[in-house]
Design an enzyme around this catalytic site. Sequence first.
Site, short mmCIF file in Angstrom:
data_model
loop_
_atom_site.label_atom_id
_atom_site.label_comp_id
_atom_site.label_asym_id
_atom_site.label_seq_id
_atom_site.Cartn_x
_atom_site.Cartn_y
_atom_site.Cartn_z
N CYS A 207 -11.38 -23.59 -46.50
CA CYS A 207 -12.77 -23.99 -46.14
C CYS A 207 -13.60 -24.76 -47.28
CB CYS A 207 -13.71 -22.74 -45.77
SG CYS A 207 -15.10 -22.71 -45.01
N THR A 459 -28.70 -6.90 -29.83
CA THR A 459 -28.82 -7.15 -28.19
C THR A 459 -30.19 -7.68 -27.80
OG1 THR A 459 -28.18 -6.18 -26.11
CG2 THR A 459 -29.56 -4.89 -27.61
N TYR A 460 -29.97 -8.72 -26.62
CA TYR A 460 -31.26 -9.18 -26.20
C TYR A 460 -31.05 -8.59 -24.59
CZ TYR A 460 -30.92 -11.75 -30.17
OH TYR A 460 -30.78 -12.30 -31.64
N THR A 471 -25.22 -4.42 -22.77
CA THR A 471 -23.87 -5.01 -23.36
C THR A 471 -23.15 -3.94 -24.38
OG1 THR A 471 -24.98 -6.11 -25.24
CG2 THR A 471 -25.00 -7.23 -23.05
N GLU A 536 -25.25 -16.67 -27.29
CA GLU A 536 -24.28 -15.70 -27.46
C GLU A 536 -22.97 -15.88 -27.78
OE1 GLU A 536 -25.78 -13.99 -22.93
OE2 GLU A 536 -25.15 -16.02 -22.99
#
Length: 565
Positions: A207, A459-460, A471, A536
């Site tokens: 990286c 979460t939304y 979810t 998401e």
Amino acid sequence: MRKMASHCESDVTCQANGENTPGRVSGSGSRHRSESETDVGPTVKSLARLCSRDEEERAAALEELSQGVLVCLGLNQPGKARLSKQTLLHLLRLSQSCPLQEVQERATELLRTAQEQGVEVPRALTSGPSAFIPSKEMLKEGPDQDILIESFLSLGRVDHITMVMALHHAYLSCFLRTQHALFELDGPLPHHWRHYIAIMAAARHQCSYLVQQHSAGFLEAGGEESWLSGLEHAPTKLRSLQTLNKLLAHRPWLIAQQHIQELVCPGAEPRWSLAELIHAVILMAHAHSLCSFVWGCGIKPEPDHIGGYTFAPHSPSRLSHSPHSPAHEDGRQELADGVMEVEVLMKRMVELQQQQLQQQEEEEEECTQEEMVTRFERERSESIPTAVVRGAPPELVLRLVEDPGFRYEDFAPRGEQAPPTMRAQDYSWEDHGFSLVNRLLPDMGQLLDEKFQVVSDLTYHRMAMHEGVDTYTLRKALWNYIHCLYGIRYDDYDYGSVNVLLERSLKVFVKTVACHPEQTTARVYCSFWRHFRHSEKVHANLIVMEARLQAALLYPLRAITHYMR
């Protein structure tokens, strides 16, 4: 990271265009300057004051920076323009990523003026922080600028990791708090050692983004530049971490009490204290998991990183399209397939939730413990191909890696004796790891725990085009699948849920990012959740990163616990 302004000497460096004088790497986040360039940075007072929370102070600092640049350009003396490469890259970074509009516009204007005066100015090779997420999508899905402005005022810059994480405010806040504590607050390790340990860790996953970022932090903290030219130049005590580093990055389940004993027991030379070692272990695991996020989100080099800028003139023949765009040749078919995938997943989630609710009401077990173990073994031994041939790692990474051929191997290779599974009931973060970390490195356990909780609960209540969705079962399946890949089993979790909720392309992405992050490609990113928002997918990356971090930490923490008994 500490403010980038704090370790430079003057506001603006003037020098003949193209002329070089001796010096070291700048604090701009990369090692792009030659060894013959100036040691004087452009950003001491100007950048420190640009980060002031007082608008008048910032305006004065911006004017001071502007006047300094104009003096160097010698507008009243044609042909005498003088600006250092470091100053030009500093202006490029501000013009690309500063969330304060007036600063961004002034930096752009100064670069344009410099070019008009005959100065060869740099330009960013790409736009946006991610190679996988189109810039317009970032802007459309991104939050307001408040959190980015706060980051700039606190840190002196807004890096690409922060820009992408800003899609999830709650998580970014606790991530920055944890990172600040790891690298900046009081602790057992010297600040430049902390950055060097992160460099060693990031190099394991090739990286270069994090290697460059922490190389800058290392030098700003007073580190010797020679250490960056190879591990052999670093102190023996730091080099003694190499075995632990490679095991933690690729096969943490092999870490045993012996590895801890060799570093901390009386007579070890050089000897690590337990507090020093726990700090080093968390730094390494943090960097390893952050590599997963960098590769998994396609984070691009910073504008002032190697690979992020060029001094070559723009060529009209080179179109500025991204090879990483998730566009497909047959757009209609892809759209239809993506919608169908979402509907199937929604149906499976609802059925699974109803099934679990019914079992709770009837107080029945779905299957025996033997069957639960069998399902776990089936998941961890499933063949998920991830191997992708990449080009040779850059030299700045290779010279910082010992035994580069040591890589991840499946926890349960087929046809071989599998290592023992870690049962979460025997050693878990909640019951064991948290208290050990807090005991040896006060407050760090609390910070890590907050980060784990935030990402687990994030979460939304939406999924693709659907709103009001629970979810939880999907997020739990993701988390437990990653722990499964790292050999950790929860006796009370039915691993059949993983197979129901995680389709193969998602498993390929998760295993690649969690276990072989340097092999992540745009194709792997684009192939899963094709009709989901990019935010998401970033959320999925956050779960992968934190689940990997916790799973990897459990093994050295268990080994330390055994040593302390």
